[in-house]
Design an enzyme around this catalytic site. Structure first.
Site, PDB file in Angstrom:
ATOM      1  N   HIS A 105      18.262  -7.376  -2.446  1.00  0.00           N
ATOM      2  CA  HIS A 105      18.911  -8.523  -1.805  1.00  0.00           C
ATOM      3  C   HIS A 105      20.001  -9.150  -2.674  1.00  0.00           C
ATOM      4  O   HIS A 105      20.826  -9.916  -2.183  1.00  0.00           O
ATOM      5  CB  HIS A 105      17.870  -9.582  -1.390  1.00  0.00           C
TER       6      HIS A 105
ATOM      7  N   ASP B 249      12.545  -3.924  -1.904  1.00  0.00           N
ATOM      8  CA  ASP B 249      13.593  -4.837  -2.362  1.00  0.00           C
ATOM      9  C   ASP B 249      14.108  -4.441  -3.742  1.00  0.00           C
ATOM     10  O   ASP B 249      14.272  -5.284  -4.634  1.00  0.00           O
ATOM     11  CB  ASP B 249      13.088  -6.283  -2.376  1.00  0.00           C
TER      12      ASP B 249
ATOM     13  N   GLY C  35      18.840 -16.855  -8.664  1.00  0.00           N
ATOM     14  CA  GLY C  35      19.572 -16.305  -9.807  1.00  0.00           C
ATOM     15  C   GLY C  35      18.675 -15.505 -10.730  1.00  0.00           C
ATOM     16  O   GLY C  35      19.137 -14.643 -11.490  1.00  0.00           O
ATOM     17  N   ASN C  36      17.363 -15.785 -10.701  1.00  0.00           N
ATOM     18  CA  ASN C  36      16.396 -14.980 -11.451  1.00  0.00           C
ATOM     19  C   ASN C  36      16.107 -13.653 -10.764  1.00  0.00           C
ATOM     20  O   ASN C  36      15.552 -12.732 -11.390  1.00  0.00           O
ATOM     21  CB  ASN C  36      15.070 -15.724 -11.609  1.00  0.00           C
ATOM     22  N   SER C  37      16.429 -13.536  -9.484  1.00  0.00           N
ATOM     23  CA  SER C  37      16.091 -12.337  -8.714  1.00  0.00           C
ATOM     24  C   SER C  37      16.623 -11.080  -9.398  1.00  0.00           C
ATOM     25  O   SER C  37      17.788 -11.009  -9.783  1.00  0.00           O
ATOM     26  CB  SER C  37      16.691 -12.432  -7.307  1.00  0.00           C
TER      27      SER C  37
ATOM     28  N   GLU D  95      31.054  -9.148  -5.034  1.00  0.00           N
ATOM     29  CA  GLU D  95      32.147  -9.600  -4.186  1.00  0.00           C
ATOM     30  C   GLU D  95      31.975  -8.969  -2.816  1.00  0.00           C
ATOM     31  O   GLU D  95      31.684  -7.772  -2.707  1.00  0.00           O
ATOM     32  CB  GLU D  95      33.501  -9.203  -4.766  1.00  0.00           C
TER      33      GLU D  95
ATOM     34  N   LEU E  92       1.194   7.118   7.987  1.00  0.00           N
ATOM     35  CA  LEU E  92      -0.101   7.304   8.626  1.00  0.00           C
ATOM     36  C   LEU E  92       0.010   7.129  10.137  1.00  0.00           C
ATOM     37  O   LEU E  92      -0.574   7.891  10.904  1.00  0.00           O
ATOM     38  CB  LEU E  92      -1.117   6.315   8.042  1.00  0.00           C
ATOM     39  N   GLY E  93       0.739   6.102  10.571  1.00  0.00           N
ATOM     40  CA  GLY E  93       0.968   5.905  12.001  1.00  0.00           C
ATOM     41  C   GLY E  93      -0.063   5.046  12.697  1.00  0.00           C
ATOM     42  O   GLY E  93      -0.508   5.376  13.802  1.00  0.00           O
ATOM     43  N   VAL E  94      -0.437   3.918  12.067  1.00  0.00           N
ATOM     44  CA  VAL E  94      -1.378   2.987  12.700  1.00  0.00           C
ATOM     45  C   VAL E  94      -0.882   1.558  12.526  1.00  0.00           C
ATOM     46  O   VAL E  94      -0.135   1.257  11.584  1.00  0.00           O
ATOM     47  CB  VAL E  94      -2.799   3.090  12.097  1.00  0.00           C
ATOM     48  N   LEU E  95      -1.273   0.696  13.436  1.00  0.00           N
ATOM     49  CA  LEU E  95      -1.130  -0.741  13.255  1.00  0.00           C
ATOM     50  C   LEU E  95      -2.503  -1.276  12.890  1.00  0.00           C
ATOM     51  O   LEU E  95      -3.506  -0.914  13.515  1.00  0.00           O
ATOM     52  CB  LEU E  95      -0.616  -1.407  14.534  1.00  0.00           C
ATOM     53  N   ILE E  96      -2.560  -2.114  11.863  1.00  0.00           N
ATOM     54  CA  ILE E  96      -3.846  -2.559  11.333  1.00  0.00           C
ATOM     55  C   ILE E  96      -3.894  -4.078  11.238  1.00  0.00           C
ATOM     56  O   ILE E  96      -2.872  -4.757  11.293  1.00  0.00           O
ATOM     57  CB  ILE E  96      -4.119  -1.955   9.940  1.00  0.00           C
TER      58      ILE E  96
END
Length: 464
Positions: free
Chosen positions: A110, A140, A211-213, A48, A268-272
């Site tokens: 969610h 999630d 609804g399966n989530s 609710e 780690l602090g990287v963009l890959i």
């Protein structure tokens, strides 16, 4: 005689077909005992949520008539008076399962996100109001607690033992139909989605619908090996591609939620980005593999360890990396202040770096830091082959994460495919980055985006 032989031949063929059908049917698994044993531990979850909105503005005539009815009949046929708050009840429906006899229940984040009240209904129709122990939006997952004892529980399995082709079964409440059972096989393992590069999802063809989530995915031994979380769909319903969170990932999260109510991960602090064939050739690799570092965050563990943009991480903590999507999960599984070995490819040679991992910054703080350092306010990656084939495009980039800044202001979304920017066709990530660095400030430029299969141009403006 010939007629008799033909009749005998027809009977033989019919018998063989019937026999083959019976043999195949005998080889199919019987799920009845598994369902009977496991269903009592599967629960239905409803929530609710109260929202407040203002009633519509009424015309003077309507207000006058409302006043008449209110004085003489105690009712208002045209709604509430202007600006008077109105309470609205909203609910959601999902599934979950009991993991301990004293009432711990696991479901998707969610399913319960934003809820004021969470109801858990058991197979025997008992219903409890649940307390939220903690959530982890990144995987999630949400952990609930109901006040009860001696509850039926599921057996947790080892998701690392799963193999493609194995039978799996789901129990849940699709569209509100409680305790619906569906079965299928494991289609693939270690799937990473554009919206999430941390969870190595289990892909199956088990029928999963809204609804399966949060419901369990069982193996034939009756053990939970996954938590049903997402579906790939163009219609809103099942299309044969479902994704579940591996049980080993889930139980690692559960332990931290029980202890601290939240999850702390190493950083780690990287963009890959992924290494495609052309990038592999340009860097001198024999074949495409590894995680290409496109950016090193300031003052991060990666920077302190000497990682540089252009390094290709070939292995991390002893595990070979085939696809860049494997790295975030490997890092996240390690503890804060852990020393990890990274084997990197740089300037045609391999070297090993020791990296002391740090605590992952809070989401908002890290996104703001990245947005400040990222001129466009987003990260992009190569378009997956299956998406490029479906859209019938070559090149382009897919929006991987919205960090804020220009991307957020201009309405870009995760999963958008950008094919043209400021009049130039985008051939890949490197081309996109080159164009991005030359964009003018405080002036709109055209950007061609494909969203939900439909191409469109949007004005893109960087404010500086």
């Amino acid at each position: 005689m010939n007629r008799l032989l033909k009749r005998v031949s027809w009977i033989s063929v019919t018998f063989m077909m019937l026999f083959s059908t019976l043999v195949n049917a005998a080889n199919l698994p019987d799920f009845t005992e598994l369902v009977e044993d496991s269903s009592p531990a599967v629960v239905n979850i409803s929530t609710e949520q109260t929202t407040t909105s203002n009633a519509r503005q009424l015309s003077p005539d309507a207000r006058e008539l409302n006043e008449f009815f209110r004085h003489f009949f105690g009712q208002q046929p045209f709604g509430q008076t202007p600006q008077q708050p109105r309470q609205q009840q909203r609910s959601s429906l999902g599934s979950g399962f009991i993991i301990s006899q004293d009432g711990y229940v696991l479901t998707n984040n969610h399913v319960i996100e934003g809820a004021d009240v969470i109801h858990v209904r058991l197979n025997d129709r008992r219903e409890y109001e649940a307390t939220l122990v903690g959530t982890d939006a990144r995987t999630d997952l949400a952990l609930l607690k109901i006040e009860a004892e001696d509850l039926p529980t599921v057996d947790m399995g080892d998701s690392d033992d799963l193999k493609a082709g194995q039978w799996v079964l789901a129990i849940g409440s699709p569209f509100g139909f409680d305790y619906t059972v569906t079965a299928g096989i494991v289609s693939a393992l270690g799937r990473n989605l554009p919206s999430d590069n941390y969870v190595p999802f289990i892909q199956s063809d088990v029928a999963i619908n809204p609804g399966n989530s949060g419901g369990p995915l069982f193996n034939l031994d009756g053990e939970v090996v996954g938590i049903n979380s997402q579906i790939y769909t163009r219609s809103g319903g099942f299309m044969g591609v479902s994704f579940a969170i591996p049980s080993n990932v889930a139980m690692s999260v559960v332990q931290q939620l029980k202890k601290d109510g939240k999850v702390s991960r190493a950083w780690l602090g990287v963009l890959i980005q992924d290494v495609n064939r052309d990038l592999a050739e340009s860097f001198g690799l024999e074949r495409p593999h590894g995680a290409l570092v496109s950016r090193v965050m300031p003052d991060s563990p990666a920077e302190k360890a000497g990682l540089e943009a252009g390094d290709i991480i070939m292995a991390f903590n002893g595990k070979t990396i085939e696809h860049s999507s494997e790295l975030p999960y490997l890092v996240g599984q390690l503890g804060v202040d852990t020393d990890a070995k990274a084997r990197v490819f740089r300037d045609g040679k391999e070297r090993t770096l020791t990296i002391t991992l740090a605590k992952r910054p809070d989401g908002n703080g890290m996104q703001q830091q990245q947005a400040d350092e990222n001129r466009l306010g987003m990260t992009v990656a190569p378009v997956p082959e299956n998406v490029a084939e479906r859209l019938n495009i070559e090149g382009g980039v897919m929006v991987q994460q919205i960090l804020g800044g220009a991307a957020a202001r201009n309405g870009l979304q995760q999963g958008d495919v950008i094919t043209m920017l400021n009049g130039e066709i985008i051939d890949g990530v490197s081309g996109f980055n080159r164009i991005a660095q030359t964009l003018p400030a405080n002036r709109s430029v055209p950007m061609r985006v494909i969203r939900d299969g439909y191409p469109m141009f949007i004005p893109f403006k960087i404010v500086e």
